[in-house]
Design a protein around this motif. Structure first.
Motif, PDB file in Angstrom:
ATOM      1  N   PRO A   1     -10.765  14.158   0.782  1.00 28.18           N
ATOM      2  CA  PRO A   1      -9.827  12.683   2.005  1.00 28.18           C
ATOM      3  C   PRO A   1      -8.658  11.297   1.248  1.00 28.18           C
ATOM      4  O   PRO A   1      -8.307  11.034   1.241  1.00 28.18           O
ATOM      5  N   ASP A   2      -9.321  11.478  -0.003  1.00 32.38           N
ATOM      6  CA  ASP A   2      -8.877  10.414  -1.507  1.00 32.38           C
ATOM      7  C   ASP A   2      -7.365  10.761  -1.056  1.00 32.38           C
ATOM      8  O   ASP A   2      -6.100   9.396  -0.429  1.00 32.38           O
ATOM      9  N   HIS A   3      -7.007  11.439  -1.062  1.00 35.84           N
ATOM     10  CA  HIS A   3      -4.623  11.851  -1.553  1.00 35.84           C
ATOM     11  C   HIS A   3      -4.498  11.506   0.055  1.00 35.84           C
ATOM     12  O   HIS A   3      -3.665  10.522   0.012  1.00 35.84           O
ATOM     13  N   ILE A   4      -5.264  11.813   1.105  1.00 35.89           N
ATOM     14  CA  ILE A   4      -3.813  11.247   2.862  1.00 35.89           C
ATOM     15  C   ILE A   4      -4.530   9.458   2.977  1.00 35.89           C
ATOM     16  O   ILE A   4      -3.735   9.651   3.460  1.00 35.89           O
ATOM     17  N   ILE A   5      -5.449   9.848   2.629  1.00 39.32           N
ATOM     18  CA  ILE A   5      -6.063   8.258   2.977  1.00 39.32           C
ATOM     19  C   ILE A   5      -5.064   7.429   1.968  1.00 39.32           C
ATOM     20  O   ILE A   5      -4.301   5.800   2.341  1.00 39.32           O
ATOM     21  N   SER A   6      -4.334   7.285   0.896  1.00 37.60           N
ATOM     22  CA  SER A   6      -3.370   6.607  -0.300  1.00 37.60           C
ATOM     23  C   SER A   6      -2.384   7.556   0.455  1.00 37.60           C
ATOM     24  O   SER A   6      -1.464   5.517   0.311  1.00 37.60           O
ATOM     25  N   ILE A   7      -1.923   8.536   0.898  1.00 42.16           N
ATOM     26  CA  ILE A   7      -0.651   8.348   1.694  1.00 42.16           C
ATOM     27  C   ILE A   7      -1.099   7.689   2.205  1.00 42.16           C
ATOM     28  O   ILE A   7       0.845   7.072   3.011  1.00 42.16           O
ATOM     29  N   THR A   8      -1.848   7.739   3.436  1.00 43.45           N
ATOM     30  CA  THR A   8      -1.268   6.374   4.964  1.00 43.45           C
ATOM     31  C   THR A   8      -1.585   5.190   4.462  1.00 43.45           C
ATOM     32  O   THR A   8      -0.534   4.746   5.255  1.00 43.45           O
ATOM     33  N   GLU A   9      -2.355   4.655   3.538  1.00 41.58           N
ATOM     34  CA  GLU A   9      -2.374   3.518   3.677  1.00 41.58           C
ATOM     35  C   GLU A   9      -1.116   3.244   2.731  1.00 41.58           C
ATOM     36  O   GLU A   9      -0.639   1.954   3.024  1.00 41.58           O
ATOM     37  N   LYS A  10       0.273   3.811   1.824  1.00 43.24           N
ATOM     38  CA  LYS A  10       1.151   3.498   1.036  1.00 43.24           C
ATOM     39  C   LYS A  10       2.400   3.330   2.540  1.00 43.24           C
ATOM     40  O   LYS A  10       2.794   2.146   2.909  1.00 43.24           O
ATOM     41  N   ILE A  11       2.014   4.216   3.004  1.00 42.49           N
ATOM     42  CA  ILE A  11       3.001   4.131   4.833  1.00 42.49           C
ATOM     43  C   ILE A  11       3.046   2.967   5.284  1.00 42.49           C
ATOM     44  O   ILE A  11       3.930   2.611   6.031  1.00 42.49           O
ATOM     45  N   ALA A  12       1.696   2.629   5.647  1.00 46.78           N
ATOM     46  CA  ALA A  12       1.238   2.044   6.266  1.00 46.78           C
ATOM     47  C   ALA A  12       1.826   0.499   6.202  1.00 46.78           C
ATOM     48  O   ALA A  12       2.581  -0.577   6.450  1.00 46.78           O
ATOM     49  N   GLU A  13       1.598   0.216   4.832  1.00 46.67           N
ATOM     50  CA  GLU A  13       1.558  -1.035   3.769  1.00 46.67           C
ATOM     51  C   GLU A  13       3.944  -0.869   4.131  1.00 46.67           C
ATOM     52  O   GLU A  13       4.563  -2.311   4.274  1.00 46.67           O
ATOM     53  N   ASP A  14       4.470  -0.157   3.614  1.00 47.48           N
ATOM     54  CA  ASP A  14       5.843  -0.094   3.779  1.00 47.48           C
ATOM     55  C   ASP A  14       6.268  -0.814   5.011  1.00 47.48           C
ATOM     56  O   ASP A  14       7.214  -0.661   5.111  1.00 47.48           O
ATOM     57  N   LEU A  15       5.543  -0.102   6.326  1.00 48.45           N
ATOM     58  CA  LEU A  15       5.991   0.041   7.577  1.00 48.45           C
ATOM     59  C   LEU A  15       5.542  -2.171   8.267  1.00 48.45           C
ATOM     60  O   LEU A  15       6.803  -2.585   8.591  1.00 48.45           O
ATOM     61  N   LYS A  16       4.435  -2.296   7.749  1.00 45.26           N
ATOM     62  CA  LYS A  16       4.254  -4.097   7.562  1.00 45.26           C
ATOM     63  C   LYS A  16       5.654  -4.691   7.043  1.00 45.26           C
ATOM     64  O   LYS A  16       5.713  -5.847   7.943  1.00 45.26           O
ATOM     65  N   VAL A  17       5.623  -4.576   6.011  1.00 48.50           N
ATOM     66  CA  VAL A  17       6.473  -5.231   4.856  1.00 48.50           C
ATOM     67  C   VAL A  17       7.584  -5.288   5.497  1.00 48.50           C
ATOM     68  O   VAL A  17       8.358  -5.808   5.822  1.00 48.50           O
ATOM     69  N   LYS A  18       8.471  -4.224   6.855  1.00 51.15           N
ATOM     70  CA  LYS A  18       9.567  -3.901   7.687  1.00 51.15           C
ATOM     71  C   LYS A  18       9.657  -4.539   8.193  1.00 51.15           C
ATOM     72  O   LYS A  18      10.587  -5.560   8.854  1.00 51.15           O
ATOM     73  N   PHE A  19       8.379  -4.682   8.848  1.00 54.16           N
ATOM     74  CA  PHE A  19       8.220  -5.771  10.492  1.00 54.16           C
ATOM     75  C   PHE A  19       8.316  -7.096   9.828  1.00 54.16           C
ATOM     76  O   PHE A  19       8.755  -7.760  11.241  1.00 54.16           O
ATOM     77  N   CYS A  20       7.467  -6.824   9.055  1.00 55.19           N
ATOM     78  CA  CYS A  20       7.444  -9.229   8.890  1.00 55.19           C
ATOM     79  C   CYS A  20       9.087  -8.944   8.237  1.00 55.19           C
ATOM     80  O   CYS A  20       9.580 -10.563   8.668  1.00 55.19           O
TER      81      CYS A  20
END
Length: 214
Positions: A191-210
């Motif tokens: 699971p670590d591989h997918i968890i790290s990918i989704t975390e990066k996408i989520a962080e990028d989205l939150k920065v974009k929204f801010c």
């Protein structure tokens, strides 16, 4: 974004690990930040079938999906309306049918095999993610899932895989791979591989929204 929800389309063939990816992705957000609309809940009811009829019936065709209602409900969420939908029970007469309450949110996830094939739905997507796995990996996952969760014999799973699943994947999903913003290869069962990918996408989205919301 002028408070318009941001729609992410997540497409992947059977056994690609799409469900795990989705669960990981959703975990990075609060309930009121994100909502999910799944193609699985828009199957047109096929009625009760015998085991043999179920084996032969091809669920892996766009015609099995009520894509018009699927599109209508996505547009309702875009307008800030709540969607109520019966949960699909995969033709299991013993299943208790739930009524899903899908609430609008700043981020809307639309997922399913045919979301890129349905032109009206694809046109609504702001960001498209394609999840894939090598065929032998995907087939192994499908055999395990259908055996454990649905009690299907392996021979039935293999019949559907070769006659329904793969032909449909190649015709109705694979051609859109190059049109996606991200292609994620998910051959690894750790699971670590997918968890790290989704975390990066989520962080990028939150920065974009801010940034876009001041």
């Amino acid at each position: 974004m002028n408070n318009k929800p941001f729609i992410i389309g997540i497409a992947g063939g059977s056994g690609s690990g799409k469900t795990f990816f989705l669960n990981c992705f959703l975990h990075h957000f609060k309930n009121d930040e994100i909502t999910l609309v799944s193609q699985d809940d828009y199957y047109i009811p096929a009625g009760e079938m015998t085991a043999e009829e179920n084996k032969l019936y091809n669920f892996d065709l766009p015609t099995t999906i009520d894509h018009e209602q699927f599109s209508v409900d996505i547009k309702k969420l875009l307008k800030g309306e709540v969607v109520y939908k019966k949960e699909y029970n995969f033709n299991n007469p013993l299943a208790v049918v739930k009524i899903l309450e899908i609430n609008p949110a700043p981020i809307i996830i639309v997922e399913g095999l045919f979301i890129l094939h349905f032109k009206e739905i694809m046109s609504l997507l702001d960001h498209k993610i394609f999840i894939e796995a090598e065929e032998h990996v995907a087939l192994d996952r499908r055999i395990k899932r259908d055996g454990m969760e649905r009690g299907y014999p392996e021979d039935d799973v293999l019949f559907k895989w070769h006659n329904h699943v793969m032909p449909s994947y190649k015709e109705f999903l694979l051609p859109y791979k190059e049109d996606c913003h991200q292609v994620i290869v998910n051959n690894n069962n750790t699971p670590d591989h997918i968890i790290s990918i989704t975390e990066k996408i989520a962080e990028d989205l939150k920065v974009k929204f801010c940034k876009e919301r001041g």
